[in-house]
Design an enzyme around this catalytic site. Structure first.
Site, PDB file in Angstrom:
ATOM      1  N   TYR A 124      -8.478   2.651   4.851  1.00 56.34           N
ATOM      2  CA  TYR A 124      -9.288   1.381   4.092  1.00 56.34           C
ATOM      3  C   TYR A 124     -10.808   1.533   4.873  1.00 56.34           C
ATOM      4  O   TYR A 124     -11.674   0.604   4.631  1.00 56.34           O
ATOM      5  CB  TYR A 124      -8.590   0.271   4.382  1.00 56.34           C
ATOM      6  CG  TYR A 124      -7.612  -0.213   3.604  1.00 56.34           C
ATOM      7  CD1 TYR A 124      -6.228   0.753   3.806  1.00 56.34           C
ATOM      8  CD2 TYR A 124      -7.508  -0.939   2.463  1.00 56.34           C
ATOM      9  CE1 TYR A 124      -5.074   0.451   2.970  1.00 56.34           C
ATOM     10  CE2 TYR A 124      -6.376  -1.385   1.741  1.00 56.34           C
ATOM     11  CZ  TYR A 124      -5.246  -0.474   2.137  1.00 56.34           C
ATOM     12  OH  TYR A 124      -4.087  -0.853   1.143  1.00 56.34           O
ATOM     13  N   LYS A 171       3.782   7.300  11.377  1.00 51.29           N
ATOM     14  CA  LYS A 171       4.223   8.168  10.965  1.00 51.29           C
ATOM     15  C   LYS A 171       3.613   9.472  12.143  1.00 51.29           C
ATOM     16  O   LYS A 171       3.183  10.360  11.725  1.00 51.29           O
ATOM     17  CB  LYS A 171       3.677   8.741   9.615  1.00 51.29           C
ATOM     18  CG  LYS A 171       4.215  10.038   8.811  1.00 51.29           C
ATOM     19  CD  LYS A 171       5.483   9.767   8.309  1.00 51.29           C
ATOM     20  CE  LYS A 171       6.029  10.976   7.634  1.00 51.29           C
ATOM     21  NZ  LYS A 171       7.319  10.967   7.093  1.00 51.29           N
ATOM     22  N   ASP A 205       8.863   6.120   6.715  1.00 47.95           N
ATOM     23  CA  ASP A 205       9.762   6.366   5.734  1.00 47.95           C
ATOM     24  C   ASP A 205      11.032   5.687   5.952  1.00 47.95           C
ATOM     25  O   ASP A 205      11.856   5.027   5.138  1.00 47.95           O
ATOM     26  CB  ASP A 205       9.956   7.854   5.111  1.00 47.95           C
ATOM     27  CG  ASP A 205       9.946   8.737   6.350  1.00 47.95           C
ATOM     28  OD1 ASP A 205       9.849   8.325   7.572  1.00 47.95           O
ATOM     29  OD2 ASP A 205       9.810   9.986   6.167  1.00 47.95           O
ATOM     30  N   ASP A 229       0.125  -2.514   4.158  1.00 46.10           N
ATOM     31  CA  ASP A 229      -0.189  -2.850   2.779  1.00 46.10           C
ATOM     32  C   ASP A 229       1.104  -2.724   1.842  1.00 46.10           C
ATOM     33  O   ASP A 229       1.711  -3.442   1.223  1.00 46.10           O
ATOM     34  CB  ASP A 229      -1.234  -2.100   2.268  1.00 46.10           C
ATOM     35  CG  ASP A 229      -1.554  -2.757   0.715  1.00 46.10           C
ATOM     36  OD1 ASP A 229      -1.273  -3.906   0.695  1.00 46.10           O
ATOM     37  OD2 ASP A 229      -2.176  -2.030  -0.119  1.00 46.10           O
TER      38      ASP A 229
END
Ligand code: NAD
Length: 351
Positions: A124, A171, A205, A229
């Site tokens: 972002y 991640k 995930d 988000d």
């Protein structure tokens, strides 16, 4: 003395939700001095920008704002007002509680999660460029300072609200440097809370699957901006959808309270959309202002109206409009039946 609050009605369904929320908050008897500031699509035409400087000045002055959603055109055009506002005011923590409500159709009835999303960097940061004609590059920024700051916010929140565990989501197996730094920063901060708040981490995930299957295993989640988000919409889905998911953007100088959902243009002006998410954002704001008992009264009245199910909006299985739903809450506040405490402990973090 009245609380002076910047009120940004926003786009699409924003103005009707803002009106409903303002009426409910005024009905508590707490004095508000609302400073209404237009931003979004309308001001693009009149002022050449969706986020005029006067809006930022108003929030800086009042230190507090209640905000409806603002449309962000996909692809080219203006940058997101929502992202711009968070960055301009350094509202570094995005707090999104997801808690089940009786009467709201959902997969589980006992979800109680709090998402703490880093709000200022990651993808972002808005650093994007074309590489030739046929490729594009977005740069993901993760810093130790911002990661430690958001991790500390999550742990302080956990301590203040008697929450047992913080889970860092990342991640780092693939993005070893950027997400690796986020994870390392969370571990550093976690060490300061050893023995007081549990700490663990999950790959994003796997986290999504676990949240769908076993949300009861989790408590407070801390995430970089983009995963935050996405995972907060997932958690909103676990408790009945975007219509009931509130949020707060908190910095050292100001706080802006807004729902997780967007401007839902297809429902704009139809008096159809659910005001719950904005009203609950208002409840978080009341707590931030130290108006605990008003916060409890509004939340209890809202929960009772939803549990009863007679005057709710379409997404909750009802057939009432936005304004009638708000009237039902106000009648309950006036009738004083909302005195019993059933506060949302998550909301206290906005203090
Ligand atoms: P959205 O959240 O506006 O709507 C998605 C769907 O969710 C709607 O079609 C509707 O079915 C449902 N929904 C959302 N809010 C609801 C409510 N209060 N009551 C009942 N149903 C509700 O998401 P979108 O369609 O992806 O985005 C529309 C616009 O909003 C886009 O321009 C997007 O950029 C913007 N947006 C703004 C914010 C913000 O202001 N913070 C957040 C998200 C999206």
């Amino acid at each position: 003395m009245a609380h002076r609050v910047t009120l940004i009605p926003g786009d699409g369904i924003g103005p009707e939700l803002a009106e409903a929320t303002r009426r409910v908050l005024d009905a508590t008897g707490i004095a508000f001095d609302w400073e209404v500031q237009e931003a979004g699509e309308a001001t693009i035409a009149s002022e050449g920008t969706p986020l005029p400087e006067r809006v930022l000045d108003s929030i800086r002055r009042n230190k507090i704002a209640l905000k409806g959603p603002i449309t962000t055109p996909v692809g080219s055009g203006f940058r997101s007002v929502n992202v711009g506002l968070r960055q301009a005011l350094n509202l570094y923590a995005n707090l999104r509680p997801a808690r089940s409500m009786a009467g709201v159709p959902s997969r589980y009835d006992d979800v109680d999660l709090v998402i703490v999303r880093e709000n200022t960097e990651d993808l972002y940061a808005g650093i994007e460029h074309m590489v030739g004609k046929d490729a594009a590059e977005s740069i993901k920024i993760i810093t130790r300072a911002a990661s430690e700051r958001i991790a500390r916010f999550a742990f302080e929140y956990a301590v203040a609200n008697d929450r047992r565990k913080v889970t860092a989501v990342h991640k780092a197996n693939i993005m070893k440097l950027s997400d690796g730094l986020f994870l390392e920063s969370c571990r550093t901060v976690a060490a300061d809370y050893d023995g007081r708040v549990e700490f663990e981490d999950r790959i994003v995930d796997n986290m999504c699957m676990q949240l769908v299957q076993k949300p009861d295993l989790y408590d407070v989640l801390v995430l970089p901006n983009l995963y935050g988000d996405i995972v907060s919409d997932l958690c909103a889905g676990l408790v009945g959808g975007l219509g009931v998911a509130p949020g707060a953007n908190i910095g050292t100088e100001a706080a802006v309270f807004e729902p997780v959902h967007g401007s839902a243009p297809k429902y704009a002006g139809l008096n159809k959309a659910n005001p719950t998410a904005l009203i609950l954002s208002g409840v978080m704001m009341l707590r931030h202002l130290g108006e605990q008992s008003a916060a409890v009264r509004v939340e209890t009245a809202l929960r009772e109206v939803i549990a009863e199910g007679r005057r709710t909006t379409y997404d909750l299985g009802g057939s009432s409009g936005t304004s009638d739903f708000a009237d039902a809450i106000i009648e309950r506040l006036d009738g004083g039946t909302a005195a019993a405490a059933n506060p949302d402990p998550a909301s206290t973090a906005a203090r």
